[in-house]
Design an enzyme around this catalytic site. Structure first.
Site, short mmCIF file in Angstrom:
data_model
loop_
_atom_site.label_atom_id
_atom_site.label_comp_id
_atom_site.label_asym_id
_atom_site.label_seq_id
_atom_site.Cartn_x
_atom_site.Cartn_y
_atom_site.Cartn_z
N ASP A 13 0.82 -1.11 0.06
CA ASP A 13 -0.04 -0.02 0.10
C ASP A 13 0.81 1.32 0.03
O ASP A 13 0.59 2.37 0.49
CB ASP A 13 -0.89 -0.02 1.45
N LYS A 16 2.33 2.13 -5.11
CA LYS A 16 3.06 1.68 -6.11
C LYS A 16 2.22 1.96 -7.54
O LYS A 16 2.95 2.41 -8.51
CB LYS A 16 3.62 0.40 -6.22
N GLY A 40 -4.19 -4.53 -4.23
CA GLY A 40 -5.32 -3.42 -4.65
C GLY A 40 -4.64 -2.35 -4.86
O GLY A 40 -4.11 -1.63 -4.15
N HIS A 41 -4.53 -1.81 -6.22
CA HIS A 41 -3.81 -0.63 -6.74
C HIS A 41 -5.06 0.34 -6.97
O HIS A 41 -5.74 0.09 -7.82
CB HIS A 41 -3.09 -0.93 -7.63
N GLN A 189 2.55 -5.99 -3.21
CA GLN A 189 2.84 -5.89 -1.64
C GLN A 189 4.16 -5.00 -1.56
O GLN A 189 4.29 -4.18 -2.27
CB GLN A 189 2.76 -7.34 -1.15
#
Ligand code: IMP
Ligand code: MG
Length: 372
Positions: A13, A16, A40-41, A189
């Site tokens: 988180d 990225k 989750g981006h 991650q």
């Protein structure tokens, strides 16, 4: 051509996705090399947030090819849902390919993930519940299902949707490199969640380090060019496990509120703390970083003092260096040199502690809120 790598250097988180989106305009291919839909981006474009789970964060650059490497585990149902959602938004996903070596996350893996977490009781890892661990376990046990096999078997009707995208992943990457295409490897991650070098057992099941780009894409280490580490200007962690710089006070609550620190996948509140310089230096070693990107600096605006953890003590305490905070809004700043003096000092303190230059600082949630 070489492959440049972007990795998170904390517990995920770090932001990225939007940094990869920014860099992607200079690349022909953006390739995910590890993780699955536990990632989750989110990208914010014109005030609208777009969440990506498996699709690489180059998706919003229309000419960039997208690739899911063999190091990944793919939940086909999530991917199909994501295809549909992004297609509706006008994102063309014909340019997306999936390595035949990637493994499939099946419903039984998701069940096993939940069951194992229950069995661990108070030692639960706080996984994202996406079946990531059991899918990797099956790969290691040699009982897993590769994407190639998934597409060959008739018992999976959904496979027909994905089969046209499944390619020989090694040939895919090397053909492009030989033609001089620029490839950006996108980590998922963060370093401290690496299965070997993270805070085991409170980790994910894949190699999140820069080296993971080699095994995750099928390239040799000499192919790796630049390695960029992304860190939040403070620190968060979602799920259980060590977090030495965690704040249990009002500063922690303030970081969570101002930084909107709730998981994109699970909605869980994230644990918040000061920037961890010890973990940062470790991440520089295990990734071999050439450059650093600091995200969410704007969240620290308004704090009287901002801390950097500089040492872990044996009794579990940490040494914190407190620096003067800044009150001026940083959101409109586009050059690092133009940041308020105290903010610049804070950024410089991190760069000199980690001995890596800071290349980009994000100063707001929008795509263009970057200072270089
Ligand atoms: P798993 O990857 O679902 O097995 O979860 C293992 C650990 O990694 C848990 O602490 C999760 O919260 C964490 N984790 C997995 N993916 C992400 C991510 O994308 N961002 C932040 N934490 C993650
Ligand atoms: Mg995330």
């Amino acid at each position: 051509m070489s492959v440049d790598v972007v990795v998170g250097i904390q517990w995920g988180d770090e932001g990225k996705g939007r940094i990869v989106d920014f860099y992607a305009r200079d690349y022909d291919v953006v390739a995910r090399f590890g993780g699955g839909d536990n990632a989750g981006h989110s990208l914010v474009v014109s005030g609208k947030s777009i969440a990506l789970r498996l699709v690489p964060s180059g998706a919003l650059q229309p000419r960039t090819e997208l690739f899911i490497g063999g190091g990944c585990v793919v939940n086909p149902w999530t991917l199909i849902e994501e295809f549909e959602r992004l297609t509706k938004l006008g994102v063309d996903l014909q340019r997306m390919s999936i390595s035949d070596r990637a493994h499939v996350v099946l419903p039984a893996h998701i069940e096993a993930d939940h069951r194992r977490e229950m069995e661990r009781g108070s030692d639960a890892l706080g996984t994202t519940g996406r079946g990531i661990g059991p899918a990797h376990a099956d790969r290691a046990l040699r009982t897993g299902t590769t994407m190639r096999r998934f597409c060959e078997r008739e018992e999976f009707p959904e496979a027909r949707r994905l089969a046209p995208h499944v390619v020989d992943g090694v040939a895919y990457v090397h053909e492009r490199l030989e033609r001089g295409r620029r490839v950006l490897a996108e980590g998922a991650q963060g370093t401290m969640l690496d299965v070997v070098y993270g805070t085991y057992p409170y980790v994910t099941s894949s190699h999140t380090l820069a080296a993971g780009a080699c095994t995750g894409l099928g390239i040799g280490p000499k192919r790796i060019g630049r390695v960029i580490g992304v860190a939040k200007a403070y620190c968060t962690r979602v799920g259980a496990g060590p977090f030495p710089s965690e704040l249990h006070d009002r500063d922690g609550d303030r970081l969570r509120e101002r930084g909107r620190e709730f998981g994109t996948v699970t909605g869980r509140p994230r644990r918040c703390g000061w920037f961890d310089g010890v973990a940062g230096r470790y991440a520089v070693q295990v990734n071999g970083l050439d450059g650093l990107v600091l995200t969410k600096l704007d969240v620290l605006t308004g704090f009287e003092r901002v801390g950097i953890v500089t040492r872990y003590r044996e009794n579990g305490d940490v040494d914190v260096e407190l620096l003067e905070g800044w009150q001026d809004d940083v959101r409109g700043v586009r050059r690092i040199a133009d940041l308020p003096r105290a903010a610049r000092r804070y950024v410089d303190a991190i760069a000199s502690l980690l001995e890596v230059p800071v290349e980009i600082v994000s100063v707001g949630p929008e795509r263009e809120d970057l200072a270089v």
